[in-house]
Design a protein around this motif. Structure first.
Motif, PDB file in Angstrom:
ATOM      1  N   LYS A  51       0.835  -1.212   0.000  1.00  0.00           N
ATOM      2  CA  LYS A  51       0.000   0.000   0.000  1.00  0.00           C
ATOM      3  C   LYS A  51       0.869   1.261   0.000  1.00  0.00           C
ATOM      4  N   LEU A  52       1.968   1.227   0.736  1.00  0.00           N
ATOM      5  CA  LEU A  52       2.900   2.361   0.720  1.00  0.00           C
ATOM      6  C   LEU A  52       3.539   2.522  -0.661  1.00  0.00           C
ATOM      7  N   SER A  53       3.790   1.403  -1.330  1.00  0.00           N
ATOM      8  CA  SER A  53       4.380   1.476  -2.677  1.00  0.00           C
ATOM      9  C   SER A  53       3.426   2.152  -3.653  1.00  0.00           C
ATOM     10  N   GLN A  54       2.140   1.915  -3.483  1.00  0.00           N
ATOM     11  CA  GLN A  54       1.156   2.561  -4.343  1.00  0.00           C
ATOM     12  C   GLN A  54       1.077   4.059  -4.057  1.00  0.00           C
ATOM     13  N   GLU A  55       1.238   4.410  -2.796  1.00  0.00           N
ATOM     14  CA  GLU A  55       1.164   5.821  -2.406  1.00  0.00           C
ATOM     15  C   GLU A  55       2.403   6.597  -2.830  1.00  0.00           C
ATOM     16  N   TYR A  56       3.588   5.961  -2.692  1.00  0.00           N
ATOM     17  CA  TYR A  56       4.837   6.691  -2.927  1.00  0.00           C
ATOM     18  C   TYR A  56       5.525   6.318  -4.244  1.00  0.00           C
ATOM     19  N   GLY A  57       4.984   5.360  -4.971  1.00  0.00           N
ATOM     20  CA  GLY A  57       5.459   5.106  -6.330  1.00  0.00           C
ATOM     21  C   GLY A  57       6.759   4.331  -6.451  1.00  0.00           C
ATOM     22  N   PHE A  58       7.027   3.403  -5.549  1.00  0.00           N
ATOM     23  CA  PHE A  58       8.227   2.567  -5.694  1.00  0.00           C
ATOM     24  C   PHE A  58       7.846   1.125  -6.034  1.00  0.00           C
ATOM     25  N   LYS A  59       8.796   0.414  -6.631  1.00  0.00           N
ATOM     26  CA  LYS A  59       8.628  -1.004  -6.917  1.00  0.00           C
ATOM     27  C   LYS A  59       9.010  -1.823  -5.683  1.00  0.00           C
ATOM     28  N   VAL A  60       8.340  -2.952  -5.497  1.00  0.00           N
ATOM     29  CA  VAL A  60       8.622  -3.849  -4.376  1.00  0.00           C
ATOM     30  C   VAL A  60       9.199  -5.151  -4.916  1.00  0.00           C
ATOM     31  N   ILE A  61      10.400  -5.492  -4.441  1.00  0.00           N
ATOM     32  CA  ILE A  61      11.027  -6.778  -4.755  1.00  0.00           C
ATOM     33  C   ILE A  61      11.197  -7.534  -3.444  1.00  0.00           C
ATOM     34  N   GLU A  62      10.479  -8.629  -3.280  1.00  0.00           N
ATOM     35  CA  GLU A  62      10.601  -9.423  -2.063  1.00  0.00           C
ATOM     36  C   GLU A  62      11.887 -10.253  -2.101  1.00  0.00           C
ATOM     37  N   ASP A  63      12.751 -10.059  -1.126  1.00  0.00           N
ATOM     38  CA  ASP A  63      13.868 -10.983  -0.959  1.00  0.00           C
ATOM     39  C   ASP A  63      13.349 -12.136  -0.100  1.00  0.00           C
ATOM     40  N   ALA A  64      12.853 -13.139  -0.795  1.00  0.00           N
ATOM     41  CA  ALA A  64      12.265 -14.313  -0.143  1.00  0.00           C
ATOM     42  C   ALA A  64      13.243 -15.481  -0.148  1.00  0.00           C
ATOM     43  N   SER A  65      14.539 -15.166  -0.107  1.00  0.00           N
ATOM     44  CA  SER A  65      15.574 -16.208  -0.152  1.00  0.00           C
ATOM     45  C   SER A  65      15.381 -17.276   0.916  1.00  0.00           C
ATOM     46  N   HIS A  66      14.837 -16.865   2.078  1.00  0.00           N
ATOM     47  CA  HIS A  66      14.638 -17.799   3.197  1.00  0.00           C
ATOM     48  C   HIS A  66      13.261 -18.456   3.196  1.00  0.00           C
ATOM     49  N   ALA A  67      12.378 -18.072   2.274  1.00  0.00           N
ATOM     50  CA  ALA A  67      10.955 -18.241   2.562  1.00  0.00           C
ATOM     51  C   ALA A  67      10.167 -19.116   1.605  1.00  0.00           C
ATOM     52  N   ILE A  68      10.808 -19.926   0.775  1.00  0.00           N
ATOM     53  CA  ILE A  68       9.999 -20.811  -0.063  1.00  0.00           C
ATOM     54  C   ILE A  68       9.223 -21.769   0.841  1.00  0.00           C
ATOM     55  N   GLY A  69       7.958 -21.951   0.531  1.00  0.00           N
ATOM     56  CA  GLY A  69       7.101 -22.806   1.352  1.00  0.00           C
ATOM     57  C   GLY A  69       6.383 -22.081   2.461  1.00  0.00           C
ATOM     58  N   ALA A  70       6.754 -20.829   2.730  1.00  0.00           N
ATOM     59  CA  ALA A  70       6.099 -20.044   3.776  1.00  0.00           C
ATOM     60  C   ALA A  70       4.799 -19.449   3.249  1.00  0.00           C
ATOM     61  N   ASP A  71       3.951 -18.999   4.182  1.00  0.00           N
ATOM     62  CA  ASP A  71       2.650 -18.435   3.825  1.00  0.00           C
ATOM     63  C   ASP A  71       2.481 -17.057   4.444  1.00  0.00           C
ATOM     64  N   TYR A  72       1.746 -16.212   3.722  1.00  0.00           N
ATOM     65  CA  TYR A  72       1.363 -14.896   4.231  1.00  0.00           C
ATOM     66  C   TYR A  72      -0.091 -14.661   3.850  1.00  0.00           C
ATOM     67  N   LYS A  73      -0.920 -14.445   4.846  1.00  0.00           N
ATOM     68  CA  LYS A  73      -2.362 -14.236   4.621  1.00  0.00           C
ATOM     69  C   LYS A  73      -2.935 -15.339   3.729  1.00  0.00           C
ATOM     70  N   SER A  74      -2.582 -16.590   4.083  1.00  0.00           N
ATOM     71  CA  SER A  74      -3.115 -17.802   3.445  1.00  0.00           C
ATOM     72  C   SER A  74      -2.706 -17.969   1.982  1.00  0.00           C
ATOM     73  N   ALA A  75      -1.676 -17.251   1.551  1.00  0.00           N
ATOM     74  CA  ALA A  75      -1.133 -17.427   0.192  1.00  0.00           C
ATOM     75  C   ALA A  75       0.356 -17.713   0.283  1.00  0.00           C
ATOM     76  N   LYS A  76       0.874 -18.426  -0.688  1.00  0.00           N
ATOM     77  CA  LYS A  76       2.290 -18.782  -0.680  1.00  0.00           C
ATOM     78  C   LYS A  76       3.161 -17.557  -0.949  1.00  0.00           C
ATOM     79  N   ILE A  77       4.251 -17.460  -0.193  1.00  0.00           N
ATOM     80  CA  ILE A  77       5.273 -16.465  -0.522  1.00  0.00           C
ATOM     81  C   ILE A  77       5.770 -16.770  -1.935  1.00  0.00           C
ATOM     82  N   GLY A  78       5.906 -15.721  -2.735  1.00  0.00           N
ATOM     83  CA  GLY A  78       6.285 -15.891  -4.132  1.00  0.00           C
ATOM     84  C   GLY A  78       5.131 -15.682  -5.085  1.00  0.00           C
ATOM     85  N   CYS A  79       3.902 -15.549  -4.547  1.00  0.00           N
ATOM     86  CA  CYS A  79       2.746 -15.329  -5.423  1.00  0.00           C
ATOM     87  C   CYS A  79       2.720 -13.908  -5.980  1.00  0.00           C
TER      88      CYS A  79
END
Length: 383
Positions: free
Chosen positions: A142-170
């Motif tokens: 939401k902050l990225s939409q307000e301030y106009g930056f791109k978001v790149i998730e460094d999910a190097s540690h997180a394959i198989g993890a979940d956030y708000k019932s969705a897989k990290i990497g979605c």
């Protein structure tokens, strides 16, 4: 010796690699696309591009996002240096956002405050999912939409993890995401990484940067092809291609990713139970919206309340056959970044974390008996 992390290789993994070695393609063959497709489907994302490692994945993700000279990248100080170095590879400036003292991930409050004050806003923000727990990506997006930056998730540690019932990497809350397949990670290809996105244009750019900036696509060429051999270099790209042997190993490992993560979650919960009543040890907190993949299990100790230094704790545990580790040294305290103008004291939560934190062994094949031994010795050493 019980190491802090360790790969788990089964006969099925070995067979998968041998099959490729007996095939017609050792690189740029069908195993790559098969691996990419499987990871994309697992994460629920449209596109996935396999590369040599997570550092190269971060690099070309930044390039695809348009990061360049005169731009600024923001990331967390508590990460491996690659999360910041990828910005420098693009000739951009790098800055940091202090961590949340509870989760050790980038603090959304600190991010918002910094955005409000910054004269130059970031072109790219890289939140790091430390130890496998997602950052608060909904708020960051939401902050990225307000301030106009791109978001790149460094999910190097997180394959198989979940956030708000969705897989990290979605990439529901980001433009791109990056995985690592280093041997101590949850899934390994030896060395390897992956870039994920739902954006077709970003996907095409990542593919281009992965392979020298060269294309054979007639729609991207400036003139008609001279023949079937013809290609054009239209960008300055890199040789960041993964081999088919690595991809075959990755595909085989991905068949067990949920089993790997389930075991890690069990061991993390068991650490919680074994350590919950031990004085002076602070256990890792988990955000209610997240279900970590538990790449790491990090504890914190207030060394002002015990009569030993961290160096002594590490040495005594190693003498007992247990290797601890530390993730990570705050990036802004590294000599290279201090030459860029950063100094000790700039990000106090990160520096306090570094003073107190260390990583206990955690990997799929760690047994309950080994874990009991680790805890027993840690309690004795801390006394």
């Amino acid at each position: 010796m019980i190491f802090y992390g360790k790969q788990s290789i089964a006969q099925s993994d070995i067979d998968a690699v041998v099959e490729v070695l007996k095939s017609d393609f050792l690189t740029q063959g069908p195993a790559i696309e098969k691996f990419e497709k499987y990871v994309a489907e697992y994460c629920g994302v449209k596109y996935a591009v396999a590369v040599t490692n997570a550092t190269s994945a971060l690099h070309i993700a930044c390039l695809a996002a348009g990061l360049g000279k005169g731009d600024v990248l923001w990331t967390s100080p508590i990460t491996f240096t690659a999360s910041a170095n990828c910005g420098r590879y693009c000739d951009a400036d790098v800055d940091f956002v202090d961590i949340d003292p509870s989760t050790y991930n980038m603090s959304v409050d600190e991010l918002e405050k910094k955005l409000q004050k910054a004269a130059v806003k970031p072109k790219v923000v890289i939140p790091v999912h430390l130890a496998g727990q997602s950052c608060d990506m909904d708020k960051i997006y939401k902050l990225s939409q307000e301030y106009g930056f791109k978001v790149i998730e460094d999910a190097s540690h997180a394959i198989g993890a979940d956030y708000k019932s969705a897989k990290i990497g979605c990439c529901k809350y980001s433009d791109l995401a990056v995985f690592s397949f280093h041997p101590v990670k949850i899934v390994t290809t030896g060395e390897g990484g992956m870039v994920l996105t739902n954006d077709k244009e970003l996907h095409e750019k990542v593919l281009l940067y992965r392979s020298h900036g060269i294309t054979r696509d007639p729609k991207m060429m400036t003139r008609t092809a001279d023949g079937p051999w013809y290609y054009q270099q239209i960008e300055l790209g890199f040789n960041y291609r993964m081999t088919d042997m690595q991809a075959a190993l990755g595909y085989s490992q991905m068949q067990k990713v949920d089993e790997f993560v389930s075991r890690r979650r069990y061991l993390a919960k068991r650490y919680d139970e074994l350590l919950k009543n031990i004085n002076n040890i602070h256990l890792p907190d988990q955000n209610e919206d997240t279900d970590s993949s538990w790449h790491l299990y990090v504890v914190r100790v207030d060394f002002s309340k015990i009569n030993k230094t961290k160096q002594q704790i590490f040495a005594e545990m190693k003498d007992r056959g247990i290797c601890l580790n530390l993730h990570y040294i705050p990036v802004h305290t590294q000599p290279y970044y201090q030459k860029q103008g950063f100094k000790d004291g700039d990000f106090p939560n990160s520096e306090k974390y570094y003073e107190e934190a260390f990583t206990l062994p955690l990997y799929y094949s760690l047994t309950d008996e080994q874990q009991d031994y680790i805890v027993k010795n840690l309690v004795e050493v801390l006394q």
